[in-house]
Motif scaffolding. Structure first.
Motif, mmCIF file in Angstrom:
data_model
loop_
_atom_site.group_PDB
_atom_site.id
_atom_site.type_symbol
_atom_site.label_atom_id
_atom_site.label_comp_id
_atom_site.label_asym_id
_atom_site.label_seq_id
_atom_site.Cartn_x
_atom_site.Cartn_y
_atom_site.Cartn_z
ATOM 1 N N SER A 53 8.476 2.202 -9.794
ATOM 2 C CA SER A 53 8.617 3.356 -8.919
ATOM 3 C C SER A 53 7.733 4.502 -9.380
ATOM 4 O O SER A 53 7.123 4.458 -10.455
ATOM 5 N N VAL A 54 7.668 5.558 -8.562
ATOM 6 C CA VAL A 54 6.859 6.720 -8.920
ATOM 7 C C VAL A 54 7.383 7.407 -10.182
ATOM 8 O O VAL A 54 6.645 8.133 -10.849
ATOM 9 N N ASP A 55 8.647 7.156 -10.509
ATOM 10 C CA ASP A 55 9.242 7.733 -11.714
ATOM 11 C C ASP A 55 9.077 6.822 -12.922
ATOM 12 O O ASP A 55 9.614 7.118 -14.007
ATOM 13 N N GLY A 56 8.379 5.705 -12.740
ATOM 14 C CA GLY A 56 8.154 4.790 -13.848
ATOM 15 C C GLY A 56 9.249 3.773 -14.050
ATOM 16 O O GLY A 56 9.197 2.971 -14.999
ATOM 17 N N GLU A 57 10.258 3.768 -13.174
ATOM 18 C CA GLU A 57 11.370 2.832 -13.325
ATOM 19 C C GLU A 57 11.012 1.501 -12.688
ATOM 20 O O GLU A 57 10.439 1.438 -11.600
ATOM 21 N N LEU A 58 11.369 0.403 -13.349
ATOM 22 C CA LEU A 58 11.152 -0.930 -12.811
ATOM 23 C C LEU A 58 12.323 -1.271 -11.904
ATOM 24 O O LEU A 58 13.479 -1.286 -12.337
ATOM 25 N N ILE A 59 12.047 -1.504 -10.626
ATOM 26 C CA ILE A 59 13.114 -1.774 -9.655
ATOM 27 C C ILE A 59 12.950 -3.175 -9.085
ATOM 28 O O ILE A 59 11.843 -3.698 -8.968
ATOM 29 N N ASN A 60 14.079 -3.785 -8.731
ATOM 30 C CA ASN A 60 14.094 -5.141 -8.207
ATOM 31 C C ASN A 60 14.002 -5.134 -6.689
ATOM 32 O O ASN A 60 14.817 -4.486 -6.018
ATOM 33 N N ILE A 61 13.025 -5.835 -6.152
ATOM 34 C CA ILE A 61 12.841 -5.943 -4.709
ATOM 35 C C ILE A 61 12.403 -7.363 -4.385
ATOM 36 O O ILE A 61 11.359 -7.824 -4.858
ATOM 37 N N HIS A 62 13.208 -8.058 -3.592
ATOM 38 C CA HIS A 62 12.824 -9.392 -3.135
ATOM 39 C C HIS A 62 12.335 -9.287 -1.696
ATOM 40 O O HIS A 62 13.071 -8.850 -0.816
ATOM 41 N N ARG A 71 5.557 10.352 3.034
ATOM 42 C CA ARG A 71 4.127 10.615 3.218
ATOM 43 C C ARG A 71 3.762 12.077 3.004
ATOM 44 O O ARG A 71 2.586 12.419 2.926
ATOM 45 N N SER A 72 4.754 12.951 2.898
ATOM 46 C CA SER A 72 4.477 14.356 2.612
ATOM 47 C C SER A 72 3.976 14.545 1.176
ATOM 48 O O SER A 72 3.428 15.593 0.837
ATOM 49 N N PHE A 73 4.164 13.524 0.332
ATOM 50 C CA PHE A 73 3.666 13.572 -1.042
ATOM 51 C C PHE A 73 2.269 12.964 -1.086
ATOM 52 O O PHE A 73 1.998 11.933 -0.463
ATOM 53 N N ALA A 74 1.397 13.585 -1.848
ATOM 54 C CA ALA A 74 0.003 13.132 -1.916
ATOM 55 C C ALA A 74 -0.137 11.735 -2.487
ATOM 56 O O ALA A 74 -1.117 11.041 -2.207
ATOM 57 N N ASP A 75 0.842 11.305 -3.293
ATOM 58 C CA ASP A 75 0.746 9.993 -3.932
ATOM 59 C C ASP A 75 1.545 8.915 -3.195
ATOM 60 O O ASP A 75 1.837 7.852 -3.755
ATOM 61 N N ALA A 76 1.877 9.148 -1.936
ATOM 62 C CA ALA A 76 2.713 8.198 -1.194
ATOM 63 C C ALA A 76 2.019 6.870 -0.945
ATOM 64 O O ALA A 76 2.668 5.817 -0.913
ATOM 65 N N CYS A 77 0.707 6.915 -0.759
ATOM 66 C CA CYS A 77 -0.041 5.712 -0.396
ATOM 67 C C CYS A 77 -0.905 5.222 -1.549
ATOM 68 O O CYS A 77 -1.430 6.013 -2.338
ATOM 69 N N ILE A 78 -1.050 3.924 -1.627
ATOM 70 C CA ILE A 78 -1.935 3.291 -2.604
ATOM 71 C C ILE A 78 -3.257 3.014 -1.914
ATOM 72 O O ILE A 78 -3.287 2.366 -0.868
ATOM 73 N N ASP A 123 0.802 -1.225 0.000
ATOM 74 C CA ASP A 123 0.000 0.000 0.000
ATOM 75 C C ASP A 123 0.839 1.281 0.000
ATOM 76 O O ASP A 123 0.344 2.345 0.333
ATOM 77 N N ARG A 124 2.120 1.164 -0.384
ATOM 78 C CA ARG A 124 2.976 2.338 -0.466
ATOM 79 C C ARG A 124 3.679 2.388 -1.809
ATOM 80 O O ARG A 124 4.025 1.360 -2.382
ATOM 81 N N ARG A 125 3.904 3.611 -2.296
ATOM 82 C CA ARG A 125 4.674 3.791 -3.524
ATOM 83 C C ARG A 125 6.152 3.971 -3.171
ATOM 84 O O ARG A 125 6.491 4.375 -2.067
ATOM 85 N N TYR A 126 6.981 3.692 -4.149
ATOM 86 C CA TYR A 126 8.431 3.654 -3.947
ATOM 87 C C TYR A 126 9.146 4.661 -4.825
ATOM 88 O O TYR A 126 8.712 4.964 -5.938
ATOM 89 N N ASN A 127 10.286 5.127 -4.322
ATOM 90 C CA ASN A 127 11.208 5.909 -5.135
ATOM 91 C C ASN A 127 12.095 4.952 -5.928
ATOM 92 O O ASN A 127 12.161 3.749 -5.635
ATOM 93 N N SER A 128 12.807 5.469 -6.889
ATOM 94 C CA SER A 128 13.618 4.614 -7.766
ATOM 95 C C SER A 128 14.801 3.972 -7.060
ATOM 96 O O SER A 128 15.367 2.992 -7.559
ATOM 97 N N ASP A 129 15.182 4.501 -5.887
ATOM 98 C CA ASP A 129 16.291 3.900 -5.131
ATOM 99 C C ASP A 129 15.811 2.811 -4.173
ATOM 100 O O ASP A 129 16.596 2.278 -3.388
ATOM 101 N N GLY A 130 14.520 2.471 -4.226
ATOM 102 C CA GLY A 130 13.988 1.423 -3.370
ATOM 103 C C GLY A 130 13.474 1.907 -2.030
ATOM 104 O O GLY A 130 12.978 1.109 -1.229
ATOM 105 N N SER A 131 13.576 3.211 -1.780
ATOM 106 C CA SER A 131 13.035 3.775 -0.539
ATOM 107 C C SER A 131 11.548 4.078 -0.716
ATOM 108 O O SER A 131 11.042 4.185 -1.840
ATOM 109 N N LEU A 132 10.856 4.227 0.413
ATOM 110 C CA LEU A 132 9.431 4.520 0.361
ATOM 111 C C LEU A 132 9.208 5.990 0.024
ATOM 112 O O LEU A 132 9.922 6.875 0.505
ATOM 113 N N ARG A 133 8.211 6.256 -0.776
ATOM 114 C CA ARG A 133 7.804 7.628 -1.091
ATOM 115 C C ARG A 133 7.364 8.296 0.208
ATOM 116 O O ARG A 133 6.536 7.753 0.955
#
Length: 257
Positions: free
Chosen positions: A214-223, A186-193, A174-184
Motif C-alpha cells: 500500500s501507499v503506507d508501505g503495508e503489505l496487504i492481501n488481495i486475490h 485520484r485527488s492524490f498525485a501518487d494515485a496512478c502508477i 496501474d493504481r496505488r492502494y490504501n492499506s484497507d484495500g481501497s484505491l488511492r
C-alpha cells in the motif's frame, strides 16, 4: 504418462487482463491486441453508438471478451466525482446504458460477458450496499448471465455472491492502494502508477503472491481474477505491453474468465 511424471506437470496459470475502452483513448486498437477483456463505455461518462460499435468490432476481431462499463451520468467529470442520485433513477440510467451497448453488440454478432461499473460508481458501490443493490438489480433485469466485475475483497463481492451473481474480483496494475484495500483517490498525485517497472512489479506481486504494498508501505492481501489498466491513460499501451510480456515469460496464459 506415469503418475510420477504427471504429478510434476503443473497446470498452466491463467490471468485475465482487462482495460476500460471506448473512452476516447488514442491506443484502443493496439490495446485490444493485448488484453483479453474490454470494458466498453456506454454513454454515462463518455461514449456513443459510434464509439461503442468501433470498440465492439475491434474486440471481436481480436477475440476479446466484451463487457458494459456503465457510470453515473456525469460527462463533465468523466464519471469520477462522487454522486448520490435517486436510486430508482440510477437504476434506469444504468439499464439504458447496458441495453444500448447490448444492442450494438447483438448487431455485431457479439454477446456481453460482464458488467464493470466505472469510476466513482465503482468505488462507491464497493462498500455501499444500496448502490451495490442497484448494480445487482441492473444485471438481474438486463441479463442475469452477466458477471459483475468488482473490487477484489470489497463488500460488494460478498453482496453480489449472496444474490447468486457470478463475480470476477479485480485488481489494478496501474493504481496505488490504501492499506484497507481501497484505491488511492485520484485527488492524490501518487494515485496512478505510470512507470512500466512499477506496474509490472505490482502485477507479479498480485498474480504470484496475492499481495501488494500500500501507499503506507503495508503489505496487504488481495486475490484477483482479473487485472486492469485504464485504457485512457497516456501510459496505458506501454504498461500493458510490459505487463503482458512479463506474464507470458513467467508462464501465464492471458485469457478471459
Amino acid at each position: 504418462m506415469s503418475e510420477a511424471i504427471s504429478a510434476t506437470v503443473s497446470a498452466p496459470r491463467k490471468i485475465d487482463l482487462n482495460a476500460d475502452l471506448g473512452e476516447g483513448g488514442v491506443h484502443d486498437e493496439a490495446i485490444l491486441a493485448i488484453v483479453s477483456s474490454a470494458n466498453i463505455a456506454c454513454g454515462g461518462h463518455t461514449g456513443d453508438t459510434h464509439s461503442m460499435r468501433t470498440a465492439v468490432r475491434l474486440a471481436k476481431a481480436n477475440g476479446v471478451a466484451i463487457g458494459a462499463h456503465p457510470s453515473f451520468v456525469d460527462r463533465d467529470n468523466f464519471g469520477r466525482t462522487a454522486q448520490h442520485p435517486p436510486l430508482d433513477l440510477l437504476f434506469t440510467q444504468l439499464c439504458e446504458q447496458v441495453d444500448q451497448l447490448s444492442g450494438v453488440a447483438t448487431q455485431e454478432g457479439c454477446v456481453l460477458q460482464h458488467l464493470k461499473p466505472h469510476g466513482a460508481l465503482y468505488n462507491q458501490a464497493a462498500n455501499d450496499a444500496a448502490l451495490g443493490n442497484v448494480l445487482i438489480r441492473v444485471i438481474q433485469h438486463c441479463n442475469p448471465q452477466l458477471r459483475l466485475v468488482a473490487l477484489a475483497g470489497s463488500k460488494l463481492v460478498k453482496q453480489a455472491q449472496a444474490a447468486n451473481l457470478q463475480v470476477i474480483q479485480e485488481a489494478f496494475a496501474d493504481r496505488r492502494y490504501n492499506s484497507d484495500g481501497s484505491l488511492r483517490a485520484r485527488s492524490f498525485a501518487d494515485a496512478c502508477i505510470d512507470t512500466a517497472a512499477e506496474a509490472v512489479q505490482q502485477t507479479i506481486s498480485l498474480v504470484e503472491h496475492d499481495q501488494l504494498r500500500s501507499v503506507d508501505g503495508e503489505l496487504i492481501n488481495i486475490h484477483a481474477e482479473t487485472l486492469c489498466v485504464h485504457g485512457d491513460g497516456i501510459h496505458a499501451l506501454r504498461l500493458l505491453e510490459s505487463i503482458r510480456s512479463e506474464l507470458i515469460t513467467r508462464g501465464f496464459i492471458i485469457a478471459a474468465n
